[in-house]
Design a protein around this motif. Sequence first.
Motif, PDB file in Angstrom:
ATOM      1  N   PRO A  65       0.896  -1.365  -0.056  1.00 45.31           N
ATOM      2  CA  PRO A  65      -0.025   0.010  -0.126  1.00 45.31           C
ATOM      3  C   PRO A  65       0.933   1.433  -0.243  1.00 45.31           C
ATOM      4  CG  PRO A  65       0.150  -0.970   2.207  1.00 45.31           C
ATOM      5  CD  PRO A  65       0.822  -1.961   1.491  1.00 45.31           C
ATOM      6  N   VAL A  66       2.312   1.085   0.144  1.00 47.14           N
ATOM      7  CA  VAL A  66       3.140   2.227   0.209  1.00 47.14           C
ATOM      8  C   VAL A  66       3.945   2.397  -1.084  1.00 47.14           C
ATOM      9  CG1 VAL A  66       4.893   3.299   1.542  1.00 47.14           C
ATOM     10  CG2 VAL A  66       2.911   2.240   2.581  1.00 47.14           C
ATOM     11  N   SER A  67       4.055   3.527  -1.771  1.00 49.21           N
ATOM     12  CA  SER A  67       4.928   3.547  -2.933  1.00 49.21           C
ATOM     13  C   SER A  67       6.146   4.571  -2.396  1.00 49.21           C
ATOM     14  CB  SER A  67       4.419   3.881  -4.056  1.00 49.21           C
ATOM     15  OG  SER A  67       3.743   5.128  -4.180  1.00 49.21           O
ATOM     16  N   GLU A  68       7.272   4.426  -2.880  1.00 48.82           N
ATOM     17  CA  GLU A  68       8.112   5.211  -2.680  1.00 48.82           C
ATOM     18  C   GLU A  68       8.121   6.872  -3.375  1.00 48.82           C
ATOM     19  OE1 GLU A  68      12.403   3.848  -2.897  1.00 48.82           O
ATOM     20  OE2 GLU A  68      11.792   2.189  -1.933  1.00 48.82           O
ATOM     21  N   GLU A  69       7.310   6.666  -4.681  1.00 49.43           N
ATOM     22  CA  GLU A  69       6.998   7.915  -5.360  1.00 49.43           C
ATOM     23  C   GLU A  69       5.888   8.644  -4.714  1.00 49.43           C
ATOM     24  OE1 GLU A  69       6.615   4.562  -6.876  1.00 49.43           O
ATOM     25  OE2 GLU A  69       8.849   4.559  -7.632  1.00 49.43           O
ATOM     26  N   THR A  70       5.034   7.907  -3.829  1.00 48.98           N
ATOM     27  CA  THR A  70       4.068   8.706  -2.910  1.00 48.98           C
ATOM     28  C   THR A  70       4.525   9.326  -2.075  1.00 48.98           C
ATOM     29  OG1 THR A  70       2.186   7.168  -3.688  1.00 48.98           O
ATOM     30  CG2 THR A  70       1.974   8.630  -1.760  1.00 48.98           C
ATOM     31  N   ILE A  71       5.426   8.863  -1.359  1.00 47.09           N
ATOM     32  CA  ILE A  71       6.188   9.584  -0.095  1.00 47.09           C
ATOM     33  C   ILE A  71       7.181  10.651  -0.853  1.00 47.09           C
ATOM     34  CG2 ILE A  71       7.955   9.288   1.480  1.00 47.09           C
ATOM     35  CD1 ILE A  71       6.376   6.773   2.464  1.00 47.09           C
ATOM     36  N   ALA A  72       7.753  10.245  -1.908  1.00 51.18           N
ATOM     37  CA  ALA A  72       8.719  11.390  -2.445  1.00 51.18           C
ATOM     38  C   ALA A  72       7.949  12.445  -2.890  1.00 51.18           C
ATOM     39  CB  ALA A  72       9.409  10.760  -3.741  1.00 51.18           C
ATOM     40  N   ALA A  73       6.590  12.483  -3.397  1.00 51.73           N
ATOM     41  CA  ALA A  73       5.921  13.523  -3.996  1.00 51.73           C
ATOM     42  C   ALA A  73       5.586  14.493  -2.714  1.00 51.73           C
ATOM     43  CB  ALA A  73       4.589  12.861  -4.726  1.00 51.73           C
ATOM     44  N   GLN A  74       5.343  13.671  -1.658  1.00 54.93           N
ATOM     45  CA  GLN A  74       4.683  14.577  -0.508  1.00 54.93           C
ATOM     46  C   GLN A  74       5.950  14.900   0.431  1.00 54.93           C
ATOM     47  OE1 GLN A  74       1.809  12.888   1.891  1.00 54.93           O
ATOM     48  NE2 GLN A  74       0.793  11.856   0.260  1.00 54.93           N
ATOM     49  N   PHE A  75       7.237  14.312   0.353  1.00 57.29           N
ATOM     50  CA  PHE A  75       8.165  14.675   1.307  1.00 57.29           C
ATOM     51  C   PHE A  75       9.492  14.533   0.513  1.00 57.29           C
ATOM     52  CE2 PHE A  75       4.969  12.543   3.823  1.00 57.29           C
ATOM     53  CZ  PHE A  75       4.779  13.695   4.756  1.00 57.29           C
ATOM     54  N   PRO A  76       9.719  15.542  -0.585  1.00 57.79           N
ATOM     55  CA  PRO A  76      10.852  15.314  -1.352  1.00 57.79           C
ATOM     56  C   PRO A  76      12.040  15.270  -0.766  1.00 57.79           C
ATOM     57  CG  PRO A  76       9.898  17.478  -1.716  1.00 57.79           C
ATOM     58  CD  PRO A  76       9.081  16.695  -0.774  1.00 57.79           C
ATOM     59  N   ALA A  77      12.222  15.654   0.453  1.00 56.14           N
ATOM     60  CA  ALA A  77      13.686  15.800   1.040  1.00 56.14           C
ATOM     61  C   ALA A  77      13.750  14.571   1.850  1.00 56.14           C
ATOM     62  CB  ALA A  77      13.837  17.145   1.862  1.00 56.14           C
ATOM     63  N   PHE A  78      12.944  13.352   1.981  1.00 60.27           N
ATOM     64  CA  PHE A  78      13.051  12.287   2.898  1.00 60.27           C
ATOM     65  C   PHE A  78      13.424  11.313   1.959  1.00 60.27           C
ATOM     66  CE2 PHE A  78      11.572   8.679   5.083  1.00 60.27           C
ATOM     67  CZ  PHE A  78      11.730   8.856   6.401  1.00 60.27           C
ATOM     68  N   GLN A  79      14.341  10.613   2.397  1.00 68.28           N
ATOM     69  CA  GLN A  79      14.881   9.533   1.712  1.00 68.28           C
ATOM     70  C   GLN A  79      14.472   8.056   2.471  1.00 68.28           C
ATOM     71  OE1 GLN A  79      19.185   9.325   1.030  1.00 68.28           O
ATOM     72  NE2 GLN A  79      19.225   7.059   0.359  1.00 68.28           N
ATOM     73  N   VAL A  80      13.838   7.306   1.577  1.00 71.75           N
ATOM     74  CA  VAL A  80      13.024   6.007   2.346  1.00 71.75           C
ATOM     75  C   VAL A  80      14.454   4.845   2.176  1.00 71.75           C
ATOM     76  CG1 VAL A  80      11.304   4.212   1.940  1.00 71.75           C
ATOM     77  CG2 VAL A  80      10.761   6.473   1.373  1.00 71.75           C
ATOM     78  N   GLU A  81      14.400   4.370   3.430  1.00 71.94           N
ATOM     79  CA  GLU A  81      15.325   3.154   3.302  1.00 71.94           C
ATOM     80  C   GLU A  81      14.627   1.850   3.467  1.00 71.94           C
ATOM     81  OE1 GLU A  81      18.725   3.909   3.427  1.00 71.94           O
ATOM     82  OE2 GLU A  81      18.411   5.983   3.392  1.00 71.94           O
ATOM     83  N   GLY A  82      13.196   2.102   4.004  1.00 70.31           N
ATOM     84  CA  GLY A  82      12.481   0.714   3.857  1.00 70.31           C
ATOM     85  C   GLY A  82      11.178   1.032   4.639  1.00 70.31           C
ATOM     86  N   HIS A  83      10.215   0.051   4.925  1.00 68.31           N
ATOM     87  CA  HIS A  83       9.217   0.339   5.434  1.00 68.31           C
ATOM     88  C   HIS A  83       8.528  -1.085   5.894  1.00 68.31           C
ATOM     89  CE1 HIS A  83       7.506  -0.171   1.703  1.00 68.31           C
ATOM     90  NE2 HIS A  83       6.570  -0.848   1.990  1.00 68.31           N
ATOM     91  N   LYS A  84       7.743  -1.012   6.902  1.00 67.39           N
ATOM     92  CA  LYS A  84       7.185  -2.314   7.487  1.00 67.39           C
ATOM     93  C   LYS A  84       5.548  -1.986   7.485  1.00 67.39           C
ATOM     94  CE  LYS A  84       7.400  -4.913  11.699  1.00 67.39           C
ATOM     95  NZ  LYS A  84       8.004  -4.952  12.977  1.00 67.39           N
ATOM     96  N   PHE A  85       4.760  -3.016   6.929  1.00 68.36           N
ATOM     97  CA  PHE A  85       3.431  -2.888   6.997  1.00 68.36           C
ATOM     98  C   PHE A  85       2.690  -3.990   7.712  1.00 68.36           C
ATOM     99  CE2 PHE A  85      -1.011  -3.061   4.961  1.00 68.36           C
ATOM    100  CZ  PHE A  85      -1.602  -1.946   5.457  1.00 68.36           C
ATOM    101  N   GLU A  86       2.049  -4.076   8.701  1.00 70.03           N
ATOM    102  CA  GLU A  86       1.340  -5.218   9.068  1.00 70.03           C
ATOM    103  C   GLU A  86      -0.222  -4.928   9.374  1.00 70.03           C
ATOM    104  OE1 GLU A  86       5.012  -6.472  11.880  1.00 70.03           O
ATOM    105  OE2 GLU A  86       3.550  -5.333  12.936  1.00 70.03           O
ATOM    106  N   VAL A  87      -1.017  -6.272   9.035  1.00 70.33           N
ATOM    107  CA  VAL A  87      -2.476  -5.970   9.231  1.00 70.33           C
ATOM    108  C   VAL A  87      -2.799  -7.207  10.360  1.00 70.33           C
ATOM    109  CG1 VAL A  87      -4.591  -6.376   8.179  1.00 70.33           C
ATOM    110  CG2 VAL A  87      -2.783  -5.442   6.965  1.00 70.33           C
ATOM    111  N   TYR A  88      -3.312  -6.612  11.358  1.00 71.97           N
ATOM    112  CA  TYR A  88      -3.768  -7.474  12.415  1.00 71.97           C
ATOM    113  C   TYR A  88      -5.340  -7.893  12.318  1.00 71.97           C
ATOM    114  CZ  TYR A  88       0.224  -4.932  13.979  1.00 71.97           C
ATOM    115  OH  TYR A  88       1.735  -4.470  14.177  1.00 71.97           O
ATOM    116  N   GLY A  89      -5.697  -9.254  12.815  1.00 70.22           N
ATOM    117  CA  GLY A  89      -6.948  -9.682  12.817  1.00 70.22           C
ATOM    118  C   GLY A  89      -7.209 -10.898  13.339  1.00 70.22           C
ATOM    119  N   THR A  90      -8.031 -12.032  12.841  1.00 66.23           N
ATOM    120  CA  THR A  90      -8.161 -13.133  13.335  1.00 66.23           C
ATOM    121  C   THR A  90      -7.981 -14.065  12.042  1.00 66.23           C
ATOM    122  OG1 THR A  90      -9.287 -12.482  14.923  1.00 66.23           O
ATOM    123  CG2 THR A  90      -9.708 -14.610  14.623  1.00 66.23           C
TER     124      THR A  90
END
Length: 140
Positions: free
Chosen positions: A108-133
Motif C-alpha cells: 500500500p506504500v509507494s516510494e513515489e507517493t512519499i517522495a511527492a509529499q516529502f521530497p527531502a526524505f530518503q526512504v530506507e525501507g518500511h514495514k506494514f502489518e495487518v492485524y486480525g483473526t
Amino acid sequence: MKVSDALERLKNRGYKYTGKREKMIQLFADEDRYIPAKEVLEHMQKDYPGLSFDTIYRNLSLFQELDILEETELEGEKRFRITCQTNSHHHHLICLACGRTEHFHTCPVSEETIAAQFPAFQVEGHKFEVYGTCATCIKN
C-alpha cells in the motif's frame, strides 16, 4: 530462513555456535508465528533450567540485528519470528489470537507517493502489518 543459514550467518559475523543458540533458532524455524520472549524462555528452560531472561533477550536482540529474526509488538509485548525466506517485497497479516502470519505481496506504500509529499526524505525501507483473526481461529 533455515536453521543452517542462520547458524552460518552467526559464524560469518564472528559469533560462536552454541547448542542454546541452535535450539532457539530451531524453535522459531518450527513455528510460523510471532513468539514472545517469555515463551522462548519457558521452552528453553526444559533443557537449560538455569537460563536467564537476560540471556534470552540478548540472543533475541543479536538474532534481530543479524536479520535472523523479525520483531513486532502485539498487545504491548515484543514478539519475534524467523525471517521470511522470500526475498521479494511483502508484508504480513498477523492473527491476534494465535500469532500466525501470512504474507501478502500487495504494497500500500509507494516510494513515489512519499517522495511527492516529502521530497527531502530518503526512504530506507518500511514495514506494514495487518492485524486480525485467521480462519482457523475464527472456526475454533
